[in-house]
Design a protein around this motif. Structure first.
Motif, mmCIF file in Angstrom:
data_model
loop_
_atom_site.group_PDB
_atom_site.id
_atom_site.type_symbol
_atom_site.label_atom_id
_atom_site.label_comp_id
_atom_site.label_asym_id
_atom_site.label_seq_id
_atom_site.Cartn_x
_atom_site.Cartn_y
_atom_site.Cartn_z
ATOM 1 N N ILE A 82 0.834 -1.205 0.000
ATOM 2 C CA ILE A 82 0.000 0.000 0.000
ATOM 3 C C ILE A 82 0.869 1.256 0.000
ATOM 4 N N ASP A 83 1.777 1.336 0.948
ATOM 5 C CA ASP A 83 2.689 2.464 1.055
ATOM 6 C C ASP A 83 3.924 1.992 1.812
ATOM 7 N N ARG A 84 4.728 2.929 2.310
ATOM 8 C CA ARG A 84 5.951 2.553 3.012
ATOM 9 C C ARG A 84 5.677 1.816 4.312
ATOM 10 N N ASP B 216 -2.078 -7.311 7.760
ATOM 11 C CA ASP B 216 -1.361 -6.093 7.397
ATOM 12 C C ASP B 216 -0.024 -6.084 8.128
ATOM 13 N N GLU B 217 1.063 -6.057 7.355
ATOM 14 C CA GLU B 217 2.391 -5.944 7.941
ATOM 15 C C GLU B 217 2.799 -4.476 7.911
ATOM 16 N N MET B 218 2.919 -3.879 9.091
ATOM 17 C CA MET B 218 3.212 -2.455 9.225
ATOM 18 C C MET B 218 4.663 -2.259 9.644
ATOM 19 N N SER B 219 5.410 -1.505 8.862
ATOM 20 C CA SER B 219 6.822 -1.232 9.136
ATOM 21 C C SER B 219 6.967 0.184 9.678
ATOM 22 N N PHE B 220 7.528 0.297 10.872
ATOM 23 C CA PHE B 220 7.763 1.586 11.504
ATOM 24 C C PHE B 220 9.273 1.818 11.558
ATOM 25 N N GLY B 221 9.797 2.472 10.518
ATOM 26 C CA GLY B 221 11.229 2.651 10.430
ATOM 27 C C GLY B 221 11.909 1.341 10.059
#
Length: 747
Positions: free
Chosen positions: A398-400, A442-447
């Motif tokens: 979806i995005d970064r 949903d795999e969410m990357s924070f930095g």
């Protein structure tokens, strides 16, 4: 005379330069050229270092054969024989393996998409065929003996049917996949685990803990995904054959070839064991007579868009016969001799197709059929199982921050037999079971250092109705990627299947009894994992530690003590729990030595009520609380001779005893250790010899009353009313044995 003598004395000086050659080469790592790598010809003073481009050159090298050794800090050393020829230039290209390369291993099991082991939010253990060659094995069941947290269990003391426990939970709580497709359930889960040859295996991925949010029913304890070899990476020819001192012979042949835009690999494996061994002198064969053949074929197709497409087919035939040693020939169903004769036919076909779209969309379709024909004593069993499976997954970036994985699946399970097991007044799952579901995460990357995965699966089946299984996982890694912490919580469910419930469900000594309609089992699981890779002066230290907990709100456990004639199944709504911890440590030295050790402690119990209504914890049978494994591998470089020492240590476990049983209620501490020597020759040839079960551990009295298998004399000189029983066995009956084998690989 002097004029003639002087030229003769000078002749060797002028001819010496003509007796030399040149050695050149290129040294690289996984993705870079290595500068200042050390290049040495052993037992000489000849050596150099590589330049910025990883290039080296050794001039004026006397002709002959040498051991070339190349080393670089942080990488495994390389050593092989090279030959320098008169007046010629010998060229070599060497790719060193990074000592921490296991973190870059591509895994799929944790997320249904290709990521490295370091990137995976869930902890996934990866074992390649090279790991299992330390102790030569021919099938999956044998291979998993040396994996931490895995306990391969013997279910039946006559025909050695098996299951595989993860973290103390029985094999029916583990999902076994072949290339991501569930293929080892029900009948196949009992009779086909030790019939999957290693010749078709590229690596094994193991995910421990609840994984139902991705995989659905049966994935409570974990997932074992068997990745088959890719046709494009398979050697043109690989042969492996072995024979042990029990006259058990195995042979595997794997080949690959290319036709136009398609590459194919074919693997054929065979095994035979025909001698009647009775090491414990109970007149029952300790090792069943076996004939087995397995064929696997896989085709991979080139595509202009580089999408992955392959089709495959697999066939298994097995003939297994066990029973009294003095049976004339192979007699089955005869009231004068007790035997168990099992014939298995299994086949599977399917395809994997990556759709030609921008996002990664993959369609998997598979169909398998398993037919079982058996005779247990005088009872005849005929069962057929069919499984159809289809799944579509869509990976959308979806995005970064957000990376979505979505999917839909349909699975049809069909089972029927001649015993009534599949149609017992609604207590057993229906003959046809349709399962449909969708999942999203949903795999969410924070930095660069934090990842969070939130997912849910909705599934509907005829046997369980609608089920939601959510999960959430978190991963943190340090800046240098040498420290990784993973934490996960999820739910799971499973529908009981009496074909592979507990152990020994299908045997000739007991019958199945269902006390009430069996309800689905629901669980809540949590685990935390810490991984550390530390580069030290002498090599690389690899640490891995986990804690885990699984709580059952409903638990189905077979009761062997209520009546020696039956295995009784019922619901336990008071619940059950599996909790514990595990740890692994491995050290790869800069010189050719590798050592590793691992252990798992698992406390499994269900909550029961005694006659007064007081609740107490009851530990199930055949579940050892402590298991450990180790390996020691050393390579003697010059002769290319390797020494491997492997072993397991198993703690006492409760066994399926009867009332007033004279046999111990618990097994003893025992260890199975193996030693192997492997000699490598040029042109792909290897010879290996060794000893298995070095300390000759053999279980005592695995069969109760083996002299009266039909229970005709239970009223004669039998004050404790013992009956023939085969469910006490917990490990193989094979004692110490020698083996010899060879491998040949043509690249």
């Amino acid at each position: 005379m002097k004029r003639l003598l002087i030229p003769l004395l000078l002749t060797p000086l002028f001819s010496f330069p003509q007796s030399v050659g040149t050695l050149i080469g290129m040294v690289s790592g996984d993705d870079e050229k290595l500068e200042f790598a050390s290049v040495v010809l052993l037992r000489t003073d000849i050596g150099t270092n590589t330049d910025k481009q990883g290039y080296f050159e050794l001039k004026q090298v006397p002709v002959g054969k040498y051991q070339l050794r190349i080393s670089f800090i942080g990488y495994e050393f390389f050593q092989d024989e090279v030959e320098v020829k008169l007046g010629e230039i010998t060229e070599v290209k060497v790719t060193l393996i990074e000592l921490t390369s296991h973190l870059k291993e591509i895994v799929i099991t944790g997320s249904l998409k290709e990521v490295t082991k370091l990137q995976s939010v869930t902890p996934v253990d990866v074992y390649t065929t090279k790991y299992f060659q330390r102790n030569p094995v021919n099938n999956i069941w044998d291979a998993l003996r040396n994996v931490n947290g895995i306990f391969p269990d013997i279910d039946n003391g006559v025909t050695n049917t098996t299951d595989i426990q993860i973290n103390g939970l029985e094999g029916n709580y583990s999902m076994i996949l072949i290339d991501g497709v569930p293929a080892m359930n029900g009948l196949a889960g009992i009779y086909a685990l030790n019939a999957i040859p290693m010749s078709m295996v590229e690596k094994i991925e193991i995910l421990k803990g609840s994984a139902s949010a991705l995989y659905g029913s049966e994935a409570i304890a974990g997932v074992i995904n068997i990745k088959t070899k890719s046709p494009t990476n398979t050697p043109k020819l690989h042969v492996n054959a072995s024979l042990d001192s029990y006259l058990d012979a195995n042979a595997d042949i794997t080949t690959s070839f290319r036709i136009h835009r398609a590459t194919s690999m074919v693997s054929v494996s065979g095994q035979t064991s025909q001698y009647r061994w009775d090491l414990n002198k109970d007149n029952f064969m300790d090792i069943p007579l076996t004939n087995r053949i397995s064929v696997f074929n896989k085709w991979q197709f080139d595509r202009k868009d580089s999408g992955l497409t392959y089709i495959y087919g697999r066939f298994l035939y097995e003939d297994r016969f066990g029973g009294q040693k003095d049976i004339p020939g192979r007699i089955a169903g005869n009231p004068d001799y007790y035997s168990e004769w099992i014939k298995t036919n299994q086949w599977q076909v399917g395809f994997h197709y990556q759709l030609p779209v921008k996002d990664q969309m993959v369609l998997r379709v598979d169909y398998s059929e398993h037919y079982q024909k058996a005779i247990y004593g005088i009872s005849r069993f005929n069962g057929r199982q069919r499984t159809g499976f289809s799944q579509l997954t869509w990976n959308k970036k979806i995005d970064r921050v957000n990376d979505l994985l979505m999917g839909a699946l349909y699975r049809l399970n069909y089972y029927t037999d001649n015993t009534g097991v599949s149609i017992d007044s609604g207590s057993i799952p229906k003959r046809y079971n349709h399962i449909g579901g969708v999942f999203i995460e949903d795999e969410m990357s924070f930095g660069k250092y934090h990842k969070l995965v939130a997912g849910v699966r909705f599934e509907y089946s005829q046997n369980a109705g609608p089920v939601f299984t959510p999960r959430i996982n978190y991963k943190w890694n340090s800046k240098d990627e040498k420290h990784v912490v993973r934490i996960g919580v999820g739910t799971g469910y499973r529908v009981a299947n009496l074909l592979n419930e507990g152990f020994g469900a299908m045997n000739g000594s007991r019958q199945i009894k269902v006390a009430e309609p069996l309800k689905p089992e629901y669980t809540i699981s949590g685990n935390a994992n810490y991984t550390r890779v530390q580069e030290l002066k002498g090599g690389v230290l690899d640490l891995d530690a986990s804690v885990f907990l699984t709580y059952f709100t409903n638990f189905i456990e077979p009761d062997y003590n209520e009546d020696p004639k039956f295995i009784v199944y019922s619901n336990n709504k008071r619940g059950a729990m599996s909790t514990g911890f595990s740890a692994n440590a491995g050290f790869t030295f800069n010189y050719p030595l590798k050592i590793g050790i691992g252990f798992t402690y698992a406390y499994v119990f269900e909550i029961e009520e005694d006659e007064s209504g007081k609740r107490e914890r009851q530990v199930p049978e055949h579940s050892p609380p402590f298991t450990a494994n180790f390996f020691f591998s050393y390579l003697f470089p010059a002769p290319q001779l390797s020494l491997d020492w492997t072993g397991t240590l198993i703690s006492p476990m409760l066994l399926a005893t009867v009332l007033d049983d004279f046999r111990p209620t618990k097994s003893p501490w025992y260890t199975i250790q193996n030693v192997q020597l492997t000699k490598k020759f040029r042109k792909g040839m290897e010879i290996y010899v060794g000893i298995k079960n070095l300390f000759n551990f053999i279980q005592k009295d695995p069969i109760l009353r083996p002299f009266d298998p039909f229970n005709r004399n239970v009223q004669t000189d039998n004050p404790l009313n013992y009956r023939f029983d085969t469910t006490y066995g917990f490990t193989t009956m094979e004692g110490i044995k020698a083996f010899v084998g060879f491998r040949y690989t043509l690249l």
